[in-house]
Motif scaffolding. Structure first.
Motif, PDB file in Angstrom:
ATOM      1  N   VAL A   1       0.843  -1.207   0.000  1.00  0.00           N
ATOM      2  CA  VAL A   1       0.000   0.000   0.000  1.00  0.00           C
ATOM      3  C   VAL A   1       0.873   1.249   0.000  1.00  0.00           C
ATOM      4  O   VAL A   1       0.586   2.228  -0.702  1.00  0.00           O
ATOM      5  N   ALA A   2       1.967   1.224   0.787  1.00  0.00           N
ATOM      6  CA  ALA A   2       2.885   2.367   0.824  1.00  0.00           C
ATOM      7  C   ALA A   2       3.524   2.589  -0.546  1.00  0.00           C
ATOM      8  O   ALA A   2       3.678   3.735  -0.997  1.00  0.00           O
TER       9      ALA A   2
ATOM     10  N   PHE B   1       3.921   5.656  -5.699  1.00  0.00           N
ATOM     11  CA  PHE B   1       3.802   5.726  -7.159  1.00  0.00           C
ATOM     12  C   PHE B   1       2.765   6.771  -7.569  1.00  0.00           C
ATOM     13  O   PHE B   1       2.919   7.445  -8.599  1.00  0.00           O
ATOM     14  N   THR B   2       1.713   6.923  -6.762  1.00  0.00           N
ATOM     15  CA  THR B   2       0.669   7.901  -7.065  1.00  0.00           C
ATOM     16  C   THR B   2       1.150   9.331  -6.821  1.00  0.00           C
ATOM     17  O   THR B   2       0.873  10.239  -7.607  1.00  0.00           O
ATOM     18  N   LEU B   3       1.894   9.527  -5.729  1.00  0.00           N
ATOM     19  CA  LEU B   3       2.359  10.864  -5.364  1.00  0.00           C
ATOM     20  C   LEU B   3       3.466  11.365  -6.281  1.00  0.00           C
ATOM     21  O   LEU B   3       3.552  12.563  -6.568  1.00  0.00           O
ATOM     22  N   ASN B   4       4.341  10.462  -6.699  1.00  0.00           N
ATOM     23  CA  ASN B   4       5.506  10.873  -7.474  1.00  0.00           C
ATOM     24  C   ASN B   4       5.659   9.938  -8.678  1.00  0.00           C
ATOM     25  O   ASN B   4       6.104   8.804  -8.543  1.00  0.00           O
TER      26      ASN B   4
ATOM     27  N   ALA C   1       3.514  -4.717 -10.686  1.00  0.00           N
ATOM     28  CA  ALA C   1       2.076  -5.017 -10.669  1.00  0.00           C
ATOM     29  C   ALA C   1       1.307  -3.995  -9.851  1.00  0.00           C
ATOM     30  O   ALA C   1       0.197  -3.586 -10.206  1.00  0.00           O
ATOM     31  N   VAL C   2       1.903  -3.552  -8.733  1.00  0.00           N
ATOM     32  CA  VAL C   2       1.276  -2.515  -7.904  1.00  0.00           C
ATOM     33  C   VAL C   2       1.194  -1.200  -8.669  1.00  0.00           C
ATOM     34  O   VAL C   2       0.165  -0.509  -8.646  1.00  0.00           O
ATOM     35  N   LYS C   3       2.267  -0.858  -9.376  1.00  0.00           N
ATOM     36  CA  LYS C   3       2.322   0.420 -10.095  1.00  0.00           C
ATOM     37  C   LYS C   3       1.280   0.486 -11.212  1.00  0.00           C
ATOM     38  O   LYS C   3       0.612   1.498 -11.400  1.00  0.00           O
ATOM     39  N   PHE C   4       1.118  -0.617 -11.963  1.00  0.00           N
ATOM     40  CA  PHE C   4       0.181  -0.627 -13.083  1.00  0.00           C
ATOM     41  C   PHE C   4      -1.238  -0.997 -12.652  1.00  0.00           C
ATOM     42  O   PHE C   4      -2.179  -0.774 -13.408  1.00  0.00           O
ATOM     43  N   GLY C   5      -1.371  -1.561 -11.465  1.00  0.00           N
ATOM     44  CA  GLY C   5      -2.692  -1.939 -10.962  1.00  0.00           C
ATOM     45  C   GLY C   5      -2.943  -1.331  -9.599  1.00  0.00           C
ATOM     46  O   GLY C   5      -3.043  -0.125  -9.452  1.00  0.00           O
ATOM     47  N   ASN C   6      -3.051  -2.174  -8.591  1.00  0.00           N
ATOM     48  CA  ASN C   6      -3.170  -1.702  -7.209  1.00  0.00           C
ATOM     49  C   ASN C   6      -2.645  -2.785  -6.278  1.00  0.00           C
ATOM     50  O   ASN C   6      -2.439  -3.937  -6.681  1.00  0.00           O
ATOM     51  N   ALA C   7      -2.428  -2.421  -5.031  1.00  0.00           N
ATOM     52  CA  ALA C   7      -1.809  -3.338  -4.072  1.00  0.00           C
ATOM     53  C   ALA C   7      -2.652  -4.591  -3.807  1.00  0.00           C
ATOM     54  O   ALA C   7      -2.096  -5.694  -3.748  1.00  0.00           O
TER      55      ALA C   7
ATOM     56  N   LEU D   1      -6.539   4.625   0.386  1.00  0.00           N
ATOM     57  CA  LEU D   1      -6.373   4.985  -1.022  1.00  0.00           C
ATOM     58  C   LEU D   1      -7.685   5.022  -1.782  1.00  0.00           C
ATOM     59  O   LEU D   1      -7.706   5.326  -2.969  1.00  0.00           O
ATOM     60  N   ASN D   2      -8.771   4.684  -1.096  1.00  0.00           N
ATOM     61  CA  ASN D   2     -10.094   4.688  -1.709  1.00  0.00           C
ATOM     62  C   ASN D   2     -10.153   3.789  -2.946  1.00  0.00           C
ATOM     63  O   ASN D   2     -10.816   4.104  -3.940  1.00  0.00           O
ATOM     64  N   VAL D   3      -9.425   2.667  -2.874  1.00  0.00           N
ATOM     65  CA  VAL D   3      -9.449   1.707  -3.976  1.00  0.00           C
ATOM     66  C   VAL D   3     -10.804   1.013  -4.015  1.00  0.00           C
ATOM     67  O   VAL D   3     -11.304   0.542  -2.996  1.00  0.00           O
TER      68      VAL D   3
END
Length: 310
Positions: free
Chosen positions: A25-26, A31-34, A96-102, A270-272
């Protein structure tokens, strides 16, 4: 072994698995912030830093981590462990986290134990037991629900996420199988420390750290430190310590806390948005791994009998 010791082991393993889930999650938050932070850069920083910390700690407690390099065969196995085990289980997971979600990345990675079962079936000619067969069917159905959302003619997640997640699941298998001969002699701290450090250094071939200029805020550096300390070093030490109190089969059952914590914290912070198909599919995969783990003792006895016979 007292009941208190057993509870202590369960607690340590559970917290360790939750911390591993939180680290995903971190990473997703970072990846979202930067957008300049890449999975490769984050993996390099994580591996080199965590590996160095484990090796220094091992030296301080007189675990003699450098003994592993005295034989060429053990040194080569450590290198193989880092490149073929830790790189896919960490770099591919972060991709996988970067292109999708945790949550989705962690659930797909959770298929790793079934890769191990397939390996034993194909190369060791060990036929899966009934519980293993049931677990594989459950895992397949769960994965199918996540990937298609019930529409078999189309994919509900990006093929890129599926590829990186699948590679990370294979990494779970190689990460388990390759270092096994080294652990009784050299200990988990030295083996994992060197595996992380060597893999992190070797990844510079694909993107040298000294050529990458990533500007991070204080909060973003905090996330990086969280991933290194609370997402790698501390959970590893806690999980290794827990194995002194509980059986490996019990510990593998508690691995379910990793995708659960990744899902819960992603939804909260993250409101996923996860669909019913994602939740049902994830639950089936977690239950499937539990079925496999509950049969773990029978599997180990079977392996011992086969080894004795040969």
């Amino acid at each position: 072994m007292t009941r208190q010791h057993h509870l202590r082991g369960v607690l340590l393993a559970s917290i360790a698995c939750m911390l591993w889930g939180i680290s995903g999650v971190a990473a997703s938050t970072l990846f979202t912030l930067n957008h300049h932070v890449t999975a490769l850069w984050l993996t390099q920083i994580r591996m080199i830093s965590a590996g160095a910390i484990l090796l220094i700690w091992g030296q301080l407690i007189h675990a003699q981590p450098f003994q592993i390099w005295r034989q060429r065969a053990t040194g080569l196995r450590v290198i193989s462990y880092g490149l073929l085990g830790l790189v896919p289980v960490q770099l591919c997971y972060f991709e996988a986290v970067k292109f999708g979600n945790a949550p989705i990345a962690t659930i797909i990675q959770f298929l790793g134990p079934f890769i191990i079962s397939i390996y034993y079936f194909l190369f060791k000619h060990m036929t899966p037991t009934r519980p293993e067969g049931i677990g594989m069917v459950m895992a397949f159905v769960g994965t199918l629900l996540i990937v298609t959302h019930g529409h078999l003619t189309s994919l509900a997640i990006s093929p890129v996420v599926l590829i990186w997640g699948g590679l990370s699941a294979i990494g779970v298998a190689t990460n388990t199988l390759i270092p096994r001969p080294l652990l009784p002699k050299f200990g988990a701290m030295a083996v994992t420390g060197w595996g992380l450090f060597v893999a992190g250094i070797c990844l510079n071939v694909f993107g040298p750290l000294w050529r990458v200029h990533v500007t991070l805020t204080a909060a973003e550096w905090g996330l990086v430190l969280l991933i290194i300390i609370f997402g790698t070093v501390i959970p590893f030490l806690m999980f290794a310590h827990a194995l002194g109190y509980i059986l490996p089969t019990t510990a593998s059952l508690l691995d379910a806390f990793e995708p659960l914590s990744a899902t819960v914290f992603s939804v909260i912070f993250l409101n996923v948005q996860l669909t019913t198909f994602d939740l049902v599919g994830g639950a089936l995969i977690i239950l499937a791994v539990m079925v496999l783990s509950l049969n773990g003792r029978k599997m180990m006895n079977f392996f011992r009998r086969r080894r004795a016979e040969t």
